[in-house]
Each structure stands twice: as C-alpha cells, then as structure tokens.
Design an enzyme around this catalytic site. Structure first.
Site, PDB file in Angstrom:
ATOM      1  N   ARG A  40       4.684  50.121  28.767  1.00 23.81           N
ATOM      2  CA  ARG A  40       4.722  50.372  27.134  1.00 23.81           C
ATOM      3  C   ARG A  40       3.346  51.215  26.756  1.00 23.81           C
ATOM      4  NH1 ARG A  40       6.417  44.369  25.525  1.00 23.81           N
ATOM      5  NH2 ARG A  40       9.213  45.010  25.046  1.00 23.81           N
ATOM      6  N   LYS A 202      23.705  35.242  27.693  1.00 24.28           N
ATOM      7  CA  LYS A 202      23.579  33.842  27.220  1.00 24.28           C
ATOM      8  C   LYS A 202      24.806  34.050  25.840  1.00 24.28           C
ATOM      9  CE  LYS A 202      20.465  30.585  27.049  1.00 24.28           C
ATOM     10  NZ  LYS A 202      19.637  30.188  26.308  1.00 24.28           N
ATOM     11  N   GLY A 354      15.113  43.664  27.372  1.00 20.67           N
ATOM     12  CA  GLY A 354      14.291  43.783  27.892  1.00 20.67           C
ATOM     13  C   GLY A 354      14.319  43.439  29.596  1.00 20.67           C
ATOM     14  N   GLY A 379      14.444  43.458  21.526  1.00 21.34           N
ATOM     15  CA  GLY A 379      15.300  42.737  19.820  1.00 21.34           C
ATOM     16  C   GLY A 379      15.223  43.056  19.063  1.00 21.34           C
TER      17      GLY A 379
END
Ligand code: ADP
Ligand code: MG
Length: 400
Positions: A40, A202, A354, A379
């Site tokens: 990052r 999920k 991610g 996100g």
C-alpha cells in the site's frame, strides 16, 4: 460520461509551494511492530513523488488498524513513515499527533518539496464519526486536498468526507484516479460479453454484489466455497464441504433471478476434495460423487476447461474471490489457473478483493502485471461494483 466527470485530479490542481494534504492508504499488515507487506505504501509513491516534484509541501495523513479509545499501542504510523523515507530517499517528518500544536509546528515549518506524515487519524474517535470540528482542524493544515486512499473512500469518515467538502481545491491522486477509471468502466457500458468470476468464503458476504452483477453481466462463473452453497441448493450432496446451510433458499432465488435475466450461471462440475483443510493431497471428483467424509476445496480440471472458454470469449472480466483454499498448495491450482487465464485473455480484466489480489500476486510470473487493474480496495471495490455512491469519491466533485 465517465466516472471521473466533475472530479479534478492532482494534475489539474495548482500545488507548487502549496500545502497539500494527501490522504493515503497506509493501513498495512503489521506483526510485532514490523510491516509484513508494504504494497500500500509502494502504491501511493507515484502521487507523493509527483507532488514533491511539483514543489508542494506535502502533508500525508492515514489511519492504521482499529485503535480503541485511549489505546494506541502498536498502532503508530511511525514504521510506515520510516518505510516511506527509505522508499522516497528523503526525510519524512513525523509529528506525534495529526492535529493540534504538534501537527501545526511540523506542517508550517515544511518547505517546498518536503514531506510529513501525520500520526494515525483514528487516534481521534472523531475521525470515524465524520466530525466537522475535527475536519476543520485538519483543513487548517493545508491549502489543497488530495485523496489517494481508495481503500478508505467507502466510509464517510472525517478525513475522506467532511474534510474535502471544507476545501476549495480538492481532487484525486493518481492511484485513486486509476481505480475510479478502471472500476468505472465495469459499471458504465462494459464491453460484452461481460463475465464475472466469483468465489471466496461465503455467499452471505457477497449477496449485494451478486444481485448487482445480475443486472450487468452476461455470465457468472462461481467457484470457491461460494459455489458449494449453490451446488447444495441444487440438492447435490457435498460431504463435509463448507456450505452455508441457511443460505440455500437465497441461492435458489439467485439462480431463478439469473434465469429470468438471461445471465448464464456456470457452476463447477468437478471439485478437488480433501479430508481436511490441512490435507497434503487432493482427489478429483464429479460434483455428483463427492465422498461423504471429504470436503470440496478447489474447482476441478473439467470445470477449469469450461471456465477457460468463457474467459477467452469475454471482453470484460471482473474477478472477486479465490476458487479454492489457495493458501494450501494442494488446493491452489484452480485459483492460479483462473489468474493465468485472465492474464492471457484479451479482455479488460479487473481483480477486486483482498485475498483475490494476494492470490494473483502469489500466482507468480508476470500474471499480476498482465491484469488491466488490480484494485487496492477490497470493500470499496465491491461497493463500487454494487453501484453504490462512495462518500469519499462524491466529496471530491465540484472543486473550484
Ligand atoms: P476476497 O478477500 O478476495 O474478497 P474472500 O475473503 O471472500 O475473498 O475469500 C477468500 C477465502 O476463501 C480464502 O481464505 C480461501 O481459502 C477461502 N476459500 C475459497 N474456497 C474455499 C473452499 N472451497 N473451502 C474453504 N475455504 C475456501
Ligand atoms: Mg477476504
């Protein structure tokens, strides 16, 4: 109209000699006070270097982790400042707070071409509350606002939301510009066929993404544990595979909606199974013949052949979620093969998430370099795909 319409980039702003507040994403993984992956920080270098070359006085701000009120141990941005200084080859001044006298002293002493990194914004609970007074204190430190923290723009926090609205001169940095451009193409008029590849842990994490994609794509290829739930929803017996038993009805509804919208849903026809997540070796089984005592941990070779056809024919591909438990080498093949197929595809290819981004890097070779875009925001990229307006991006529009 592109997604960037109404947003200035740092190249459009006059920044020479100005104090330029750059919100960066330095929320790096740390172990025992050491940075374990500096990606990052590396990704934010082009914007910082550009600002310094233009003779700006650069004020960097970021958050790290989730400090509890009064508990700051281990969450100082100091290690990030030290790493940044190494990467830039210049001194990085570090006030002990992001506002107040300590910050002012350092910021107002900066000369053109010098840089400072404010201490963790989240040491002040006001940051996450989008507090106006706190934002005013930050605003007093600079003349120009630049946001380059894509990983943070989906949250209405003070440094990305209240603050830019207080600044007359505001825009996006080079990294955020790249993100908005690439992800914007997926939402506005993508070239067809548009194929989404979804996997990961999920279904419940990604319901809104799936629903939104049903209105956009021509096909969805499902892998990972997510596919297990869809297979189980079709009455297949998947042994001890990871399945969300309470999401079977939802999975059936999604399959029904896809049919009505003429979206091609492609589920695995074979899986690589193991006795446990620690198994050293997998065995390939048809999805109709999964042994009762084993669990599906990767997509199989016949499935990959089918996926390959869709990937090769696509003009636009969005991938989120690994195809299997790629952290275990016995179950990495499906994920790495999809990464390789995408890298070799002629389509406009975007990876979000991610773990997915990490998997693409782990796949090795020039695979990561050959993707058109790998999003730095997990996100945020998913919320963008869902068609949500991201507060930090909206706050940049309409600069003077
Ligand atoms: P991303 O971070 O890219 O959005 P997710 O967090 O949704 O991806 O999912 C990543 C995780 O899903 C990985 O840790 C991977 O091991 C796990 N996973 C994928 N397929 C399976 C499977 N069949 N069984 C168990 N775990 C799986
Ligand atoms: Mg994840």
């Amino acid at each position: 109209m592109s997604a960037l319409t109404g947003i200035k980039t740092i190249r459009d702003l006059s920044i020479a000699n100005q104090r330029v507040f750059i919100r960066v994403d330095f929320n790096v993984p740390m172990e025992d006070g050491r940075i374990t992956d500096d990606n990052r920080i590396v990704e934010s270098l082009p914007t910082i270097k550009y600002a310094l070359e233009q003779g700006a006085r650069v004020v960097l701000a970021a958050h790290l982790g989730r400090p509890k009120p009064g508990k700051t141990a281990g969450l100082s941005l100091e290690p990030c400042g030290a790493r940044l200084a190494e990467l830039l080859g210049v001194e990085v001044h570090m006030p002990e707070d992001c506002v107040g006298d300590a910050a002012k002293k350092v910021v107002f002493d900066l000369r053109a071409g010098q840089v400072c990194l404010l201490e963790n914004l989240r040491f002040h609970p006001e940051e996450e509350k989008d507090d106006e007074t706190f934002a005013r204190e930050l605003a007093a430190l600079a003349d120009v606002y630049v946001d380059d923290a894509f990983g943070a723009v989906h949250r209405a926090h003070a440094s990305v939301h209240a603050l830019p609205k207080l600044m007359n001169h505001r825009g996006c940095g080079l990294l955020l510009e790249k993100e908005i451009e690439a992800l914007g193409k997926l939402v506005t008029d993508p070239e067809r066929p548009y194929v989404a590849i979804l996997g990961g842990a999920k279904v419940s994490d990604k319901i809104e993404v799936i629903e939104a994609l049903l209105d956009k794509v021509n096909a969805i290829l499902f892998g990972g544990a997510m596919a297990n739930t869809f297979l189980a929803a079709q009455e297949l017996n998947l042994g001890r595979s990871r399945i969300e038993a309470d999401k079977l009805a939802l999975a059936r509804t999604i399959l029904e909606k896809a049919k009505n919208k003429k979206v091609d849903i492609v589920l695995p026809v074979d899986l690589v199974v193991g006795q446990s997540t620690e198994s050293k070796e997998g065995a390939i089984h048809d999805v109709r013949e999964i042994p009762a005592e084993s669990m599906g941990l990767d997509v199989g070779p016949r499935t990959l052949e089918i996926f390959a056809k869709h990937i090769k024919a696509a003009k636009t591909i969005f991938w989120n979620g690994p195809m299997g438990l790629f952290e275990n080498p016995a179950f990495e093949k499906g994920t790495f093969e999809v990464a390789r197929l995408m890298a070799d595809a002629s389509a406009f290819t975007v990876v979000g998430g991610g773990d997915s981004a990490a998997a693409v890097k782990q796949a090795g070779g020039d695979i990561a370099a050959k993707m058109k875009h790998i999003s730095t925001g997990g996100g945020a990229s998913l919320e963008w795909i869902e068609g949500k307006k991201l507060p930090g991006v909206e706050a940049l529009r309409g600069s003077a």
